[in-house]
Design an enzyme around this catalytic site. Structure first.
Site, mmCIF file in Angstrom:
data_model
loop_
_atom_site.group_PDB
_atom_site.id
_atom_site.type_symbol
_atom_site.label_atom_id
_atom_site.label_comp_id
_atom_site.label_asym_id
_atom_site.label_seq_id
_atom_site.Cartn_x
_atom_site.Cartn_y
_atom_site.Cartn_z
ATOM 1 N N SER A 182 46.487 36.203 42.558
ATOM 2 C CA SER A 182 45.733 37.433 42.347
ATOM 3 C C SER A 182 46.552 38.590 41.808
ATOM 4 O O SER A 182 45.997 39.498 41.197
ATOM 5 C CB SER A 182 45.054 37.855 43.661
ATOM 6 O OG SER A 182 46.020 38.090 44.664
ATOM 7 N N HIS A 210 39.663 33.596 43.143
ATOM 8 C CA HIS A 210 39.691 34.344 41.885
ATOM 9 C C HIS A 210 39.355 33.458 40.687
ATOM 10 O O HIS A 210 39.813 33.728 39.568
ATOM 11 C CB HIS A 210 41.058 34.994 41.694
ATOM 12 C CG HIS A 210 41.293 36.179 42.584
ATOM 13 N ND1 HIS A 210 40.863 37.447 42.265
ATOM 14 C CD2 HIS A 210 41.880 36.278 43.802
ATOM 15 C CE1 HIS A 210 41.201 38.288 43.228
ATOM 16 N NE2 HIS A 210 41.819 37.597 44.176
ATOM 17 N N LYS A 241 33.733 38.120 45.619
ATOM 18 C CA LYS A 241 34.303 38.500 44.320
ATOM 19 C C LYS A 241 33.275 38.213 43.223
ATOM 20 O O LYS A 241 32.296 38.935 43.092
ATOM 21 C CB LYS A 241 35.644 37.800 44.110
ATOM 22 C CG LYS A 241 36.722 38.288 45.086
ATOM 23 C CD LYS A 241 38.053 37.646 44.847
ATOM 24 C CE LYS A 241 39.172 38.285 45.651
ATOM 25 N NZ LYS A 241 38.945 38.404 47.089
#
Length: 390
Positions: A182, A210, A241
């Site tokens: 990340s 991610h 996310k």
């Protein structure tokens, strides 16, 4: 009794502030989107994990409203008592199908998901081999287990093989890696990791927080990107996310692993169920992901545009094609000051410094979103150029 402790804590906070490492929390006065209200003004947001722009998507919001009427606000229980609704089981099934795994267990966050895996599966007879840049939740989860802990340098396959040889006497060996790291936007070499796992009889676990939703041909993450979905044993991830940005996490894995997690994983057993409104809205998000590639294509276009223009302007952007685009600054205080100058230019970003990243590697981590237009991206680049010369 607290007096001496208060003085010690204040001294620590003063040290953090004087070193330029203080992390203030800015208050947003609008929904999460490409443009947000901060400090009485509208600014372009380039620091959210809102990769696909779904945090305020009207269809997702409407699904959430309907879910409140249908399922209520919260469960007030853990799963094995009276905290399991049809919507939880449906989401687990849909996530399993989407990720190509046998089963899925929902958690209140991916931090909890990672905190619940290692202690359940591994003990003193076993070994876990972890990438040095793995997320803090993986590190903390490993600490909860009694397994032997070995670490290899980021994406270094020679060192991973050396660690696997060291663990040759372990009953179970588990390699764990972020799918995407990340702070750097680097993608783990999963095919090579799976090859080594096969060679040395290890399992593979990937935290794909991610990546799921937008990495890979159909957004199914780094295992799909590398063509190794059937060779990965455990995928952990988040609903917080790309998949709407609310909260919630999951473990998708072999059936027997999920069965055992339901019986012994402490964050699962002793935490309230995921709010049904999030579970229901997440089902709508999966519908959107499976029926349209428009958001993924827009995200890729924005990422390429920003990375190309920033490099042409002479900025040091870590290489790659992920929408995490770290602009390297080096000095922690300067990274924070530049973020403030960018805010004055109408661009909301955050400077990252130690202990989030190593000393001397402070950066502004720009995060692109499908919600951004090409004009938004160009405005961000122009703001960086102006902030650099200020």
């Amino acid at each position: 009794m607290f007096g001496k402790t208060r003085d010690d804590l204040r001294a620590t906070l003063d040290e953090i502030t004087s070193a330029g490492l203080l992390k203030p929390e800015r208050v947003i006065t609008t929904p999460q989107s490409a443009t947000v209200g901060v400090a009485g003004r509208e600014v372009l947001n380039f620091c959210a994990n809102n990769y696909l722009g779904l945090a305020d998507n009207p269809e997702v919001v409407e699904a959430a409203k309907q879910a409140l009427d249908r399922w209520g606000f919260g469960m007030a229980s853990v799963r094995f008592i009276c905290g399991t609704q049809e919507v939880h089981k449906e989401l687990e099934s849909r996530l399993s199908d989407f990720l190509g795994m046998e089963d899925t267990v929902l958690y209140s966050s991916c931090f909890d998901a990672n905190g619940g895996v290692f202690e359940t599966l591994l003990d003193a007879q076993d070994a876990v081999i972890s990438d040095a840049l793995n997320h803090a939740s993986i590190i903390d989860g490993i600490r909860l287990s009694k397994a032997r802990r070995l670490r290899y340098a980021n994406r270094d396959m020679a060192e991973l093989e050396a660690r696997l040889k060291e663990a040759s006497d372990a009953r179970r060996k588990l390699i764990v890696t972020d799918g995407v790291f990340s702070m750097d936007g680097y993608v783990a070499p999963l095919r090579e990791i799976c090859d080594l796992a096969d060679q040395y009889g290890a399992m593979v676990m990937v935290d794909d927080s991610h990546a799921v939703g937008f990495v890979g041909p159909t957004g199914r993450g780094t295992p799909e990107l590398h063509g190794v979905t059937d060779r990965v044993d455990i995928i952990t991830g988040t609903l917080g996310k790309a998949l709407g940005g609310a909260s919630g996490g999951y473990v998708s894995a072999r059936k027997e692993i999920c069965d055992l997690l339901r019986q012994r994983s402490r964050p699962y057993l002793f935490s309230n169920s995921l709010a049904p409104v999030i579970a229901s809205a997440s089902l709508r998000i999966l519908d959107l992901l499976e029926t349209s590639s428009e958001a993924r294509e827009q995200l890729r276009a924005n990422t390429t545009r920003f990375r190309t223009k920033m490099t042409e302007a002479g900025f040091d952007v870590l290489p790659g094609d992920h929408p995490i685009a770290p602009v390297m600054i080096g000095d922690a205080a300067e990274a924070g000051a530049m973020a403030e100058r960018l805010l004055e230019q109408g661009i909301y970003v955050i400077g990252f410094s130690y202990p989030v990243v190593p000393h001397g590697q402070a950066r502004i981590r720009v995060q692109l979103s499908a919600a951004h237009s090409a004009e938004d991206v160009d405005r961000a680049v122009e703001a960086f150029i102006a902030a650099r010369s200020a």
